[in-house]
Write a protein that holds these residues in place. Structure first.
Motif, PDB file in Angstrom:
ATOM      1  N   GLY A   1       0.781  -1.232   0.000  1.00  0.00           N
ATOM      2  CA  GLY A   1       0.000   0.000   0.000  1.00  0.00           C
ATOM      3  C   GLY A   1       0.812   1.281   0.000  1.00  0.00           C
ATOM      4  N   ARG A   2       2.109   1.180   0.324  1.00  0.00           N
ATOM      5  CA  ARG A   2       2.934   2.381   0.422  1.00  0.00           C
ATOM      6  C   ARG A   2       4.209   2.242  -0.395  1.00  0.00           C
ATOM      7  NH1 ARG A   2       1.356   6.165   3.901  1.00  0.00           N
ATOM      8  NH2 ARG A   2      -0.277   5.633   5.356  1.00  0.00           N
ATOM      9  N   CYS A   3       4.678   3.366  -0.885  1.00  0.00           N
ATOM     10  CA  CYS A   3       5.910   3.411  -1.670  1.00  0.00           C
ATOM     11  C   CYS A   3       7.102   3.049  -0.785  1.00  0.00           C
ATOM     12  CB  CYS A   3       6.094   4.809  -2.250  1.00  0.00           C
ATOM     13  SG  CYS A   3       7.665   5.044  -3.105  1.00  0.00           S
ATOM     14  N   PRO A   4       7.937   2.108  -1.214  1.00  0.00           N
ATOM     15  CA  PRO A   4       9.096   1.732  -0.400  1.00  0.00           C
ATOM     16  C   PRO A   4      10.176   2.813  -0.361  1.00  0.00           C
ATOM     17  CG  PRO A   4       9.085   0.504  -2.456  1.00  0.00           C
ATOM     18  CD  PRO A   4       7.808   1.297  -2.413  1.00  0.00           C
ATOM     19  N   VAL A   5      10.094   3.813  -1.227  1.00  0.00           N
ATOM     20  CA  VAL A   5      11.087   4.888  -1.260  1.00  0.00           C
ATOM     21  C   VAL A   5      10.690   6.038  -0.339  1.00  0.00           C
ATOM     22  CG1 VAL A   5      12.260   6.591  -2.722  1.00  0.00           C
ATOM     23  CG2 VAL A   5      11.814   4.284  -3.595  1.00  0.00           C
ATOM     24  N   CYS A   6       9.462   6.545  -0.496  1.00  0.00           N
ATOM     25  CA  CYS A   6       9.056   7.742   0.267  1.00  0.00           C
ATOM     26  C   CYS A   6       7.922   7.495   1.257  1.00  0.00           C
ATOM     27  CB  CYS A   6       8.665   8.859  -0.683  1.00  0.00           C
ATOM     28  SG  CYS A   6       7.116   8.554  -1.578  1.00  0.00           S
ATOM     29  N   ASN A   7       7.355   6.297   1.279  1.00  0.00           N
ATOM     30  CA  ASN A   7       6.276   5.909   2.191  1.00  0.00           C
ATOM     31  C   ASN A   7       4.920   6.573   1.886  1.00  0.00           C
ATOM     32  OD1 ASN A   7       5.493   4.169   4.296  1.00  0.00           O
ATOM     33  ND2 ASN A   7       5.492   5.846   5.753  1.00  0.00           N
ATOM     34  N   GLU A   8       4.796   7.179   0.709  1.00  0.00           N
ATOM     35  CA  GLU A   8       3.519   7.770   0.304  1.00  0.00           C
ATOM     36  C   GLU A   8       2.552   6.650  -0.085  1.00  0.00           C
ATOM     37  OE1 GLU A   8       0.675  10.528  -0.242  1.00  0.00           O
ATOM     38  OE2 GLU A   8       2.686  10.951   0.514  1.00  0.00           O
ATOM     39  N   LYS A   9       1.247   6.900   0.072  1.00  0.00           N
ATOM     40  CA  LYS A   9       0.254   5.895  -0.299  1.00  0.00           C
ATOM     41  C   LYS A   9       0.234   5.700  -1.814  1.00  0.00           C
ATOM     42  CE  LYS A   9      -2.967   6.622   3.503  1.00  0.00           C
ATOM     43  NZ  LYS A   9      -4.334   7.053   3.857  1.00  0.00           N
ATOM     44  N   PHE A  10       0.206   4.441  -2.233  1.00  0.00           N
ATOM     45  CA  PHE A  10       0.076   4.126  -3.651  1.00  0.00           C
ATOM     46  C   PHE A  10      -1.371   4.309  -4.083  1.00  0.00           C
ATOM     47  CE2 PHE A  10       3.843   1.031  -3.669  1.00  0.00           C
ATOM     48  CZ  PHE A  10       4.615   1.836  -4.496  1.00  0.00           C
ATOM     49  N   THR A  11      -1.569   4.588  -5.363  1.00  0.00           N
ATOM     50  CA  THR A  11      -2.897   4.514  -5.970  1.00  0.00           C
ATOM     51  C   THR A  11      -2.832   3.426  -7.027  1.00  0.00           C
ATOM     52  OG1 THR A  11      -2.344   6.234  -7.579  1.00  0.00           O
ATOM     53  CG2 THR A  11      -3.516   6.938  -5.608  1.00  0.00           C
ATOM     54  N   VAL A  12      -3.923   2.753  -7.206  1.00  0.00           N
ATOM     55  CA  VAL A  12      -4.006   1.691  -8.202  1.00  0.00           C
ATOM     56  C   VAL A  12      -4.431   2.352  -9.509  1.00  0.00           C
ATOM     57  CG1 VAL A  12      -5.188  -0.448  -8.833  1.00  0.00           C
ATOM     58  CG2 VAL A  12      -4.624   0.004  -6.443  1.00  0.00           C
ATOM     59  N   THR A  13      -3.736   2.024 -10.598  1.00  0.00           N
ATOM     60  CA  THR A  13      -4.056   2.646 -11.883  1.00  0.00           C
ATOM     61  C   THR A  13      -4.599   1.667 -12.917  1.00  0.00           C
ATOM     62  OG1 THR A  13      -1.765   2.403 -12.612  1.00  0.00           O
ATOM     63  CG2 THR A  13      -2.374   4.505 -11.584  1.00  0.00           C
ATOM     64  N   ARG A  14      -4.521   0.378 -12.618  1.00  0.00           N
ATOM     65  CA  ARG A  14      -5.044  -0.611 -13.576  1.00  0.00           C
ATOM     66  C   ARG A  14      -5.594  -1.810 -12.812  1.00  0.00           C
ATOM     67  NH1 ARG A  14      -4.350  -2.070 -19.082  1.00  0.00           N
ATOM     68  NH2 ARG A  14      -4.305  -4.324 -19.409  1.00  0.00           N
ATOM     69  N   LEU A  15      -6.780  -2.231 -13.193  1.00  0.00           N
ATOM     70  CA  LEU A  15      -7.409  -3.428 -12.637  1.00  0.00           C
ATOM     71  C   LEU A  15      -7.616  -4.398 -13.785  1.00  0.00           C
ATOM     72  CD1 LEU A  15     -10.164  -1.702 -10.462  1.00  0.00           C
ATOM     73  CD2 LEU A  15      -8.032  -2.697  -9.647  1.00  0.00           C
ATOM     74  N   THR A  16      -7.257  -5.652 -13.553  1.00  0.00           N
ATOM     75  CA  THR A  16      -7.388  -6.661 -14.604  1.00  0.00           C
ATOM     76  C   THR A  16      -8.054  -7.907 -14.042  1.00  0.00           C
ATOM     77  OG1 THR A  16      -5.299  -5.875 -15.550  1.00  0.00           O
ATOM     78  CG2 THR A  16      -6.107  -7.988 -16.338  1.00  0.00           C
ATOM     79  N   CYS A  17      -9.003  -8.444 -14.799  1.00  0.00           N
ATOM     80  CA  CYS A  17      -9.657  -9.691 -14.415  1.00  0.00           C
ATOM     81  C   CYS A  17      -8.752 -10.845 -14.826  1.00  0.00           C
ATOM     82  CB  CYS A  17     -11.017  -9.809 -15.109  1.00  0.00           C
ATOM     83  SG  CYS A  17     -11.835 -11.389 -14.795  1.00  0.00           S
ATOM     84  N   SER A  18      -8.379 -11.687 -13.870  1.00  0.00           N
ATOM     85  CA  SER A  18      -7.482 -12.809 -14.171  1.00  0.00           C
ATOM     86  C   SER A  18      -8.187 -13.895 -14.987  1.00  0.00           C
ATOM     87  CB  SER A  18      -6.908 -13.402 -12.889  1.00  0.00           C
ATOM     88  OG  SER A  18      -7.944 -13.892 -12.076  1.00  0.00           O
ATOM     89  N   ARG A  19      -9.499 -13.880 -14.993  1.00  0.00           N
ATOM     90  CA  ARG A  19     -10.246 -14.914 -15.726  1.00  0.00           C
ATOM     91  C   ARG A  19     -10.433 -14.567 -17.194  1.00  0.00           C
ATOM     92  NH1 ARG A  19     -16.411 -16.371 -14.732  1.00  0.00           N
ATOM     93  NH2 ARG A  19     -16.655 -17.887 -16.392  1.00  0.00           N
ATOM     94  N   CYS A  20     -10.958 -13.366 -17.473  1.00  0.00           N
ATOM     95  CA  CYS A  20     -11.277 -13.034 -18.871  1.00  0.00           C
ATOM     96  C   CYS A  20     -10.352 -11.982 -19.475  1.00  0.00           C
ATOM     97  CB  CYS A  20     -12.721 -12.566 -18.988  1.00  0.00           C
ATOM     98  SG  CYS A  20     -13.023 -10.938 -18.263  1.00  0.00           S
ATOM     99  N   GLY A  21      -9.497 -11.373 -18.632  1.00  0.00           N
ATOM    100  CA  GLY A  21      -8.547 -10.400 -19.154  1.00  0.00           C
ATOM    101  C   GLY A  21      -9.071  -8.983 -19.277  1.00  0.00           C
ATOM    102  N   THR A  22     -10.329  -8.765 -18.931  1.00  0.00           N
ATOM    103  CA  THR A  22     -10.866  -7.407 -18.971  1.00  0.00           C
ATOM    104  C   THR A  22     -10.027  -6.507 -18.078  1.00  0.00           C
ATOM    105  OG1 THR A  22     -13.111  -8.213 -19.365  1.00  0.00           O
ATOM    106  CG2 THR A  22     -12.907  -5.992 -18.451  1.00  0.00           C
ATOM    107  N   ALA A  23      -9.756  -5.284 -18.552  1.00  0.00           N
ATOM    108  CA  ALA A  23      -8.945  -4.352 -17.774  1.00  0.00           C
ATOM    109  C   ALA A  23      -9.623  -2.992 -17.704  1.00  0.00           C
ATOM    110  CB  ALA A  23      -7.565  -4.219 -18.404  1.00  0.00           C
ATOM    111  N   MET A  24      -9.400  -2.332 -16.583  1.00  0.00           N
ATOM    112  CA  MET A  24      -9.892  -0.963 -16.394  1.00  0.00           C
ATOM    113  C   MET A  24      -8.701  -0.120 -15.958  1.00  0.00           C
ATOM    114  SD  MET A  24     -13.552  -1.571 -14.367  1.00  0.00           S
ATOM    115  CE  MET A  24     -13.145  -0.320 -13.243  1.00  0.00           C
TER     116      MET A  24
END
Length: 122
Positions: A6-29
Motif C-alpha cells: 500500500g505504500r511506496c518503499p522509497v518515500c512511504n507515500e500511499k500508492f494509488t491503483v491505476t489498472r485493474l485486470t480480471c485474471s479470468r477473462c482479461g478485462t482491464a480498467m
C-alpha cells in the motif's frame, strides 16, 4: 501472484491503483483507484488484525496466541488504530486494573487490605 503493497518503499507515500485486470477473462480498467484503509497497513499490522479477529478481540487470548504481554498487545492495537486514521484515547496512568490487583492478591504479592485500598482508590 504477489501481494499488493500500500505504500511506496522509497518515500512511504500511499500508492494509488491505476489498472485493474480480471485474471479470468482479461478485462482491464484503467484510471485512479484508491485502496481500502487496511491495504495501507504494514504486513505486521494486518497479521495482528487477523489474530485480533480470530480471538474475537479478546486480548488475553491474543497474549496466548502471540506469546507477548498485555501492554505490548495494547500498544500494537493503538498503533493499528492510529494507522487507520483514528484517535487513540489517552489512558489515565493512575487507573488501577482490577484484574491485576486480584491476580496480585491471589499470588500473595499484596495483602487483602492493600487490594481493598487499591480497588477503592480507582
Amino acid at each position: 501472484m504477489n501481494e499488493i503493497i500500500g505504500r511506496c518503499p522509497v518515500c512511504n507515500e500511499k500508492f494509488t491503483v491505476t489498472r485493474l485486470t480480471c485474471s479470468r477473462c482479461g478485462t482491464a480498467m484503467e484510471g485512479e483507484f484508491s485502496m481500502c484503509k487496511f491495504c495501507y497497513l504494514t504486513r505486521e499490522q494486518r497479521t495482528f488484525i487477523e489474530i485480533f479477529i480470530k480471538c474475537r478481540g479478546n486480548l488475553k487470548e491474543m497474549e496466548k496466541e502471540l506469546g507477548i504481554s498485555y501492554p505490548t498487545i495494547r500498544s500494537r492495537l493503538e498503533n493499528v488504530i492510529l494507522a487507520l486514521g483514528y484517535k487513540v484515547e489517552a489512558v489515565e496512568e493512575n487507573t488501577v486494573n482490577r484484574k491485576e490487583v486480584l491476580e496480585k492478591l491471589e499470588k500473595g504479592e499484596i495483602s487483602p487490605q492493600e487490594a481493598l485500598k487499591l480497588l477503592k482508590d480507582r
